[in-house]
Scaffold this motif. Structure first.
Motif, PDB file in Angstrom:
ATOM      1  N   LEU A 270       0.842  -1.202   0.000  1.00 29.70           N
ATOM      2  CA  LEU A 270       0.000   0.000   0.000  1.00 29.70           C
ATOM      3  C   LEU A 270       0.874   1.246   0.000  1.00 29.70           C
ATOM      4  O   LEU A 270       0.668   2.179  -0.765  1.00 29.70           O
TER       5      LEU A 270
ATOM      6  N   ILE B 143       2.531   1.940  -3.334  1.00 33.04           N
ATOM      7  CA  ILE B 143       1.618   2.508  -4.328  1.00 33.04           C
ATOM      8  C   ILE B 143       1.300   3.959  -3.985  1.00 33.04           C
ATOM      9  O   ILE B 143       1.349   4.842  -4.832  1.00 33.04           O
ATOM     10  N   TRP B 144       0.998   4.217  -2.719  1.00 30.97           N
ATOM     11  CA  TRP B 144       0.649   5.579  -2.317  1.00 30.97           C
ATOM     12  C   TRP B 144       1.801   6.533  -2.581  1.00 30.97           C
ATOM     13  O   TRP B 144       1.603   7.651  -3.053  1.00 30.97           O
TER      14      TRP B 144
ATOM     15  N   ASN C 127       2.452   7.210  -6.233  1.00 40.07           N
ATOM     16  CA  ASN C 127       1.403   8.072  -6.785  1.00 40.07           C
ATOM     17  C   ASN C 127       1.241   9.382  -6.030  1.00 40.07           C
ATOM     18  O   ASN C 127       0.272  10.096  -6.249  1.00 40.07           O
TER      19      ASN C 127
ATOM     20  N   PHE D 205       0.853  12.668  -5.270  1.00 43.26           N
ATOM     21  CA  PHE D 205       0.800  13.883  -6.072  1.00 43.26           C
ATOM     22  C   PHE D 205       0.845  15.153  -5.226  1.00 43.26           C
ATOM     23  O   PHE D 205       1.673  16.033  -5.477  1.00 43.26           O
ATOM     24  N   PRO D 206      -0.041  15.278  -4.214  1.00 40.60           N
ATOM     25  CA  PRO D 206      -0.165  16.566  -3.528  1.00 40.60           C
ATOM     26  C   PRO D 206       1.131  17.053  -2.901  1.00 40.60           C
ATOM     27  O   PRO D 206       1.444  18.233  -3.007  1.00 40.60           O
TER      28      PRO D 206
ATOM     29  N   PHE E 103       3.482  18.325  -5.676  1.00 41.87           N
ATOM     30  CA  PHE E 103       2.874  19.401  -6.457  1.00 41.87           C
ATOM     31  C   PHE E 103       2.702  20.668  -5.622  1.00 41.87           C
ATOM     32  O   PHE E 103       2.936  21.773  -6.111  1.00 41.87           O
TER      33      PHE E 103
ATOM     34  N   VAL F  25       4.486  10.931 -11.892  1.00 43.52           N
ATOM     35  CA  VAL F  25       3.084  11.328 -11.888  1.00 43.52           C
ATOM     36  C   VAL F  25       2.936  12.841 -12.038  1.00 43.52           C
ATOM     37  O   VAL F  25       2.126  13.322 -12.839  1.00 43.52           O
TER      38      VAL F  25
ATOM     39  N   ALA G  39       3.898  13.920 -15.669  1.00 46.73           N
ATOM     40  CA  ALA G  39       2.858  13.677 -16.672  1.00 46.73           C
ATOM     41  C   ALA G  39       1.737  14.704 -16.535  1.00 46.73           C
ATOM     42  O   ALA G  39       1.191  15.175 -17.529  1.00 46.73           O
TER      43      ALA G  39
ATOM     44  N   ILE H 221       3.693   4.716 -17.007  1.00 43.75           N
ATOM     45  CA  ILE H 221       3.493   4.550 -15.567  1.00 43.75           C
ATOM     46  C   ILE H 221       2.615   3.337 -15.293  1.00 43.75           C
ATOM     47  O   ILE H 221       2.879   2.549 -14.382  1.00 43.75           O
ATOM     48  N   LEU H 222       1.570   3.186 -16.115  1.00 43.00           N
ATOM     49  CA  LEU H 222       0.683   2.037 -15.943  1.00 43.00           C
ATOM     50  C   LEU H 222       1.452   0.722 -16.072  1.00 43.00           C
ATOM     51  O   LEU H 222       1.274  -0.199 -15.272  1.00 43.00           O
TER      52      LEU H 222
ATOM     53  N   LEU I  90       3.153  -0.017 -12.979  1.00 45.13           N
ATOM     54  CA  LEU I  90       2.240  -0.435 -11.916  1.00 45.13           C
ATOM     55  C   LEU I  90       1.773  -1.872 -12.095  1.00 45.13           C
ATOM     56  O   LEU I  90       1.574  -2.591 -11.120  1.00 45.13           O
TER      57      LEU I  90
END
Lengths: 320, 285
Positions: A246, A249-250, A253, A255-256, A259, A274, A277, A298-299, A302
């Motif tokens: 988990l 993956i988190w 990914n 983002f916040p 960013f 991420v 892109a 990216i996919l 994953l």
């Protein structure tokens, strides 16, 4: 029993189609909402994303409607050009390396700090529940708020971290404006965010390990290290394998944090796949096709991760 | 844990070890609380003190930042937008996913493996994969800057996630209950609706809450899709306070506190269930 059902289901010849339907129609009906929603909301965009990634669609070539005027799309099919561009660009290796470093460092710190704190908390002592609440706090704050908090704390001019460094006689550090320190900053913020979940999950895992094992080991003269190595770690493995995945993956990914904290800067130094892109698609001249191709790359990464996860599950005896 | 075991381990800790234990935990607690505490303190500072390097906790506490956030910005609109979008996402996510969670927990049917794969892969989808096609589709439908586009985007991840999480919860409901239902002549739907669903309410609540949180804290879709400042969600609205040209840290910190406090209170109340929900499949073994 379940294995049976699967076996008969598989072996049923065409004449048994009706029987198959009679036996399984309710299971299919129950899964239908999710299957339909996923096909429409994920499957269709995914197919379209794959198609876009094979074209040269950008903001300029995308069709649009302005008032009554319908401007037809002018983008063209270009085959695998976008993928070739990505895989041969220096950007790709750089982003991929940093994404892997970011994921591995963050998850390693999450797990080790989380496990350490869980071990400390997993014993009777005074103020235990107070510590627990205080330590969980970072998880309770929405992640975008945390990213803003850290941006303020780490501000080079008036951030409290630099103020404390200066008070202690050091020079302030340009946390968010120096490529190296910006990386340290985003990792620090993400570790701060992610440790509480790991700690709670590990604590739950620790509490599920029977006390008697430790007492028996004690009687047999096992050292604390041996008890940790041979009782705690194996006992935790179901929980830890889940949370590590988990967490991976988190973080992959995440983002916040990136960013909002650094916008991927300075000079793209903290940009993970991420966020890269995303900016490709929504900043500057919107390069939809390039971004879609990045998304597919990216996919692919994953899917590899998912395969690893499924293998791990299987080893634990989940039969699918 | 039995009373004997409790006594057993407390007695064995020397005072030195006790001190070390508490010092470590106090240090960790400070690290974990400090940023939040500093946020609260900063939000109470007057404007000029916020942009100075003073470490003094607080000189002239003021609520000016709060009155400005509530009175002069669109904070309340953004909060309402966030609540609406998150609530709709959570409710739809749970409604759509509940029966699937049950079916994959109880039945082995042709297609089971594909469904599990689908659930696993789609909930791992990062925003970068679908955002461009969904954006273009929504633009085609004229839904950009409309809430439905956000809800649809969020459902792509919350539906599989809810189904996955609820499978974990249904797994913990004993299968004997289903059998009892079948013996009493209930169809599988009847069993689900009358027996299992009432028992699974905590699981549904956790899945709904988690979807709510996901939508509440989402940044990428909201930033790309919501273009008018009356449609911003909180995550987008707040980043307007610290844009490229100006940084209104007073507004930012005050609104962060207003968001974080209710979120934290609710969160701390339900966090035990959240962790169990997320690791259910694992702890069961």
């Amino acid at each position: 029993m379940t294995a049976d059902v699967v076996a008969t289901g598989r072996a049923a010849p065409r004449s048994g189609a009706r029987r198959l339907l009679a036996r399984h129609w309710y299971a299919w009906a129950m899964t239908a909402p999710v299957v339909i929603v996923t096909l429409v909301l994920v499957g269709y965009p995914l197919v379209r994303g794959i198609y876009l990634s094979l074209t040269d669609a950008t903001e300029a070539t995308m069709g649009r409607t302005i008032g009554m005027n319908v401007i037809p799309p002018t983008y063209q099919f270009v085959g695998l050009k976008n993928y070739a561009d990505i895989l041969t660009s220096p950007e790709f290796l750089g982003r991929l390396t940093w994404t892997i470093v970011w994921t591995v460092v963050c998850v390693a710190l999450h797990v080790s700090i989380g496990l350490g704190l869980a071990l400390l908390l997993n014993r009777p002592m005074r103020l235990r529940s107070l510590y627990r609440v205080l330590l969980v706090l970072p998880w309770a704050v929405p992640s975008f708020v945390s990213a803003f908090i850290w941006r303020y704390l780490l501000n080079g001019e008036f951030g409290v971290v630099n103020a404390m460094l200066r008070a202690a006689g050091f020079n302030g550090i340009a946390w968010l404006d120096d490529p190296f320190w910006a990386k340290v900053s985003v990792i620090a913020c993400n570790v701060w965010l992610g440790v509480p979940f790991m700690m709670l999950a590990m604590l739950g895992g620790l509490q599920a390990i029977p006390r008697e094992l430790y007492e028996a080991a004690e009687v047999d003269g096992a050292t604390p290290w041996q008890r940790f190595r041979h009782i705690t770690l194996p006992g935790l493995s179901p929980v830890s394998s889940t949370v590590v995945l988990l967490g991976t993956i988190w973080t992959f990914n995440q983002f916040p944090v990136i960013f909002l904290l650094t916008k991927g800067g300075p000079g793209g130094s903290t940009e993970i796949l991420v966020t890269y892109a995303y900016r490709e698609a929504f900043e500057g001249i919107r390069n939809y096709s390039g971004s879609a191709a990045w998304g597919m790359v990216i996919l692919a990464l994953l899917v590899v991760m998912a395969a690893v996860y499924r293998r791990a599950l299987r080893r634990q005896g989940e039969a699918w | 844990m039995s009373r004997a075991a409790r006594a057993w381990s407390r007695d064995r800790r020397s005072p030195g070890k006790s001190v070390a234990l508490h010092l470590t935990l106090i240090a960790a607690s400070i690290v974990s609380v400090f940023p939040v505490a500093w946020l609260v303190l900063t939000s109470l500072k007057p404007r000029q003190a916020i942009e100075s390097a003073s470490v003094a906790p607080i000189d002239h506490p003021t609520l000016a930042n709060y009155t400005q956030v509530l009175g002069e910005t669109r904070f309340l609109t953004w909060a309402a937008n966030s609540v609406v979008v998150s609530l709709v996402t959570a409710v739809l996510g749970v409604l759509l996913a509940a029966t699937t969670g049950y079916a994959v927990s109880r039945f082995r049917f042709p297609g089971f493996r594909s469904v599990m794969w689908m659930l696993l892969i789609t909930q791992m989808f990062p925003v970068a994969i679908l955002i461009v096609p969904i954006y273009n589709l929504m633009a085609g439908l004229g839904l950009i800057n409309q809430f439905p586009s956000l809800v649809i985007a969020y459902l792509t991840s919350t539906v599989p996630f809810c189904a996955w999480m609820m499978k974990g919860y249904f797994d913990t409901v004993p299968a004997t209950i289903d059998e009892a239902g079948r013996v009493d002549g209930l169809t599988p739907f009847g069993t689900f609706w009358r027996l299992i669903l009432p028992l699974a309410k905590p699981g549904l609540a956790v899945a709904a809450f988690y979807s709510f949180l996901t939508a509440w804290a989402e940044v990428a879709y909201a930033t790309a899709f919501m273009t008018g400042d009356d449609k911003y969600t909180l995550a987008v609205g707040l980043s307007q306070f610290v844009g490229q040209h100006k940084a209104e840290w007073g507004l930012l910190t005050a609104s962060s506190v207003l968001i974080a406090i209710p979120a934290a209170v609710v969160f701390l109340l339900v966090q035990r269930h959240l962790v169990t929900g997320l690791t259910a499949g694992a702890t069961k073994a």
